[in-house]
Motif scaffolding. Structure first.
Motif, mmCIF file in Angstrom:
data_model
loop_
_atom_site.group_PDB
_atom_site.id
_atom_site.type_symbol
_atom_site.label_atom_id
_atom_site.label_comp_id
_atom_site.label_asym_id
_atom_site.label_seq_id
_atom_site.Cartn_x
_atom_site.Cartn_y
_atom_site.Cartn_z
ATOM 1 N N LYS A 128 12.871 9.283 2.548
ATOM 2 C CA LYS A 128 14.255 9.271 2.163
ATOM 3 C C LYS A 128 14.815 10.718 2.389
ATOM 4 O O LYS A 128 14.263 11.623 1.677
ATOM 5 N N LYS A 129 15.951 10.928 3.036
ATOM 6 C CA LYS A 129 16.642 12.057 3.152
ATOM 7 C C LYS A 129 17.521 12.564 1.979
ATOM 8 O O LYS A 129 18.184 11.803 1.712
ATOM 9 N N GLU A 130 17.335 13.709 1.558
ATOM 10 C CA GLU A 130 18.093 14.329 0.537
ATOM 11 C C GLU A 130 19.553 14.532 1.301
ATOM 12 O O GLU A 130 19.435 15.402 2.101
ATOM 13 N N ALA A 131 20.683 14.483 0.688
ATOM 14 C CA ALA A 131 21.836 14.671 0.844
ATOM 15 C C ALA A 131 22.163 16.225 0.955
ATOM 16 O O ALA A 131 21.652 16.612 -0.271
ATOM 17 N N MET A 132 22.644 16.657 1.913
ATOM 18 C CA MET A 132 22.942 18.115 1.993
ATOM 19 C C MET A 132 24.219 18.248 0.895
ATOM 20 O O MET A 132 25.266 17.671 1.173
ATOM 21 N N LYS A 133 24.213 19.347 0.266
ATOM 22 C CA LYS A 133 25.255 19.828 -0.531
ATOM 23 C C LYS A 133 25.928 20.680 0.172
ATOM 24 O O LYS A 133 25.223 21.956 0.690
ATOM 25 N N LEU A 134 27.170 20.788 0.284
ATOM 26 C CA LEU A 134 28.065 21.827 0.944
ATOM 27 C C LEU A 134 28.176 22.984 0.273
ATOM 28 O O LEU A 134 28.681 22.916 -0.907
ATOM 29 N N ASN A 135 27.881 24.206 0.686
ATOM 30 C CA ASN A 135 27.989 25.198 -0.103
ATOM 31 C C ASN A 135 29.494 25.915 -0.062
ATOM 32 O O ASN A 135 29.930 26.591 1.170
ATOM 33 N N LEU A 136 30.570 25.742 -1.045
ATOM 34 C CA LEU A 136 31.741 25.749 -0.938
ATOM 35 C C LEU A 136 32.190 27.426 -1.196
ATOM 36 O O LEU A 136 33.380 27.687 -1.282
ATOM 37 N N ILE A 137 31.413 28.243 -1.912
ATOM 38 C CA ILE A 137 31.613 29.192 -2.336
ATOM 39 C C ILE A 137 32.081 30.453 -1.222
ATOM 40 O O ILE A 137 33.022 30.849 -1.729
ATOM 41 N N PRO A 138 31.581 30.441 -0.345
ATOM 42 C CA PRO A 138 32.075 31.433 0.717
ATOM 43 C C PRO A 138 33.459 31.194 1.143
ATOM 44 O O PRO A 138 34.169 31.801 1.564
ATOM 45 N N ILE A 139 33.674 29.735 1.328
ATOM 46 C CA ILE A 139 35.150 29.207 1.861
ATOM 47 C C ILE A 139 36.165 29.662 0.789
ATOM 48 O O ILE A 139 37.006 30.222 0.879
ATOM 49 N N MET A 140 35.685 29.623 -0.617
ATOM 50 C CA MET A 140 36.565 29.626 -1.985
ATOM 51 C C MET A 140 36.890 31.216 -1.950
ATOM 52 O O MET A 140 38.193 31.824 -2.069
ATOM 53 N N ASP A 141 35.952 32.064 -1.668
ATOM 54 C CA ASP A 141 36.102 33.585 -1.634
ATOM 55 C C ASP A 141 37.146 34.143 -0.499
ATOM 56 O O ASP A 141 37.702 34.763 -0.856
ATOM 57 N N SER A 142 36.804 33.291 0.872
ATOM 58 C CA SER A 142 37.708 33.869 2.017
ATOM 59 C C SER A 142 39.140 33.397 1.468
ATOM 60 O O SER A 142 40.253 34.226 1.864
ATOM 61 N N VAL A 143 39.423 32.256 1.060
ATOM 62 C CA VAL A 143 40.698 31.783 0.496
ATOM 63 C C VAL A 143 41.336 32.559 -0.513
ATOM 64 O O VAL A 143 42.611 33.243 -0.361
ATOM 65 N N PHE A 144 40.559 33.041 -1.305
ATOM 66 C CA PHE A 144 41.271 33.804 -2.423
ATOM 67 C C PHE A 144 41.356 35.561 -2.064
ATOM 68 O O PHE A 144 42.526 35.918 -2.222
ATOM 69 N N ILE A 145 40.653 36.077 -0.983
ATOM 70 C CA ILE A 145 40.965 37.275 -0.498
ATOM 71 C C ILE A 145 42.248 37.172 0.643
ATOM 72 O O ILE A 145 43.367 37.894 0.388
ATOM 73 N N LEU A 146 42.357 35.897 1.260
ATOM 74 C CA LEU A 146 43.527 35.794 2.239
ATOM 75 C C LEU A 146 44.856 35.653 1.231
ATOM 76 O O LEU A 146 45.743 36.282 1.430
ATOM 77 N N ILE A 147 44.792 34.825 0.209
ATOM 78 C CA ILE A 147 46.131 34.820 -0.865
ATOM 79 C C ILE A 147 46.400 36.273 -1.154
ATOM 80 O O ILE A 147 47.597 36.672 -1.089
ATOM 81 N N PHE A 148 45.299 37.024 -1.763
ATOM 82 C CA PHE A 148 45.415 38.247 -2.075
ATOM 83 C C PHE A 148 46.381 39.152 -1.076
ATOM 84 O O PHE A 148 47.392 39.835 -1.200
ATOM 85 N N PHE A 149 45.785 39.263 0.187
ATOM 86 C CA PHE A 149 46.399 40.064 1.176
ATOM 87 C C PHE A 149 47.983 39.450 1.646
ATOM 88 O O PHE A 149 48.713 40.197 2.080
#
Length: 170
Positions: free
Chosen positions: A3-24
């Motif tokens: 049984k393959k274990e479902a991979m979890k998507l790491n959203l932390i880097p994407i959220m960090d970049s979105v917040f930095i983009l909003i700030f700029f």
């Protein structure tokens, strides 16, 4: 079968970049200064106006295509006709004439503007500023405030600060 274990998507880097983009984006946005010029709308009432012993000045500045008639009184009568110079309204002559009126009617603060519909926004603002504001180069008008020994004279900063548009329906 394994049984393959479902991979979890790491959203932390994407959220960090979105917040930095909003700030700029917020920091680089150019904000506009919005100025507010207070003016009143004429009151419509079926009751008669209150009785006054003193006749009202009823200063009216009508903005026509080729001139600016300045009127006073009820019923109004033209006391000065300021003609256009080189297809532009002579705002400086209007301003100087209103200073003379203010010297005789220091307690009066209201002026009625009646522009025709073809007058552009910038012209109305220039004329409103000529009616409202005292310039540093203008002759100083002093107003006495207080009573008795507490009476002091202060320089007037505004000519006719209460602007009312008289023909809002046209």
């Amino acid at each position: 079968r394994k049984k393959k274990e479902a991979m979890k998507l790491n959203l932390i880097p994407i959220m960090d970049s979105v917040f930095i983009l909003i700030f700029f984006l917020i920091m680089s946005a150019s904000f506009l200064k919005v100025f507010d010029i207070p003016s009143n709308v004429p009151l419509v009432s079926s009751s008669p106006p209150p009785k006054n012993k003193k006749k009202p000045l009823a200063l009216t500045v009508k903005i026509n295509k080729n001139s600016i008639p300045v009127k006073t009184g009820v019923p109004s009568r033209t006391i000065k006709l300021i003609k256009n110079l080189n297809n532009e309204y002579d705002v400086e002559t209007l301003h100087q004439f209103l200073i003379k009126i203010k010297q005789n009617h220091i307690s009066e603060t209201s002026a009625i503007i009646e522009p025709i519909s073809s007058v552009d926004y910038e012209t109305i603002i220039k004329i409103m500023d000529a009616i409202r504001l005292m310039k540093d180069t203008d002759e100083t008008i002093f107003v006495e405030q207080g009573k008795g020994e507490d009476k002091i004279s202060t320089p007037l900063k505004l000519l006719f600060s209460n602007i009312v548009f008289g023909n809002i329906l046209s």
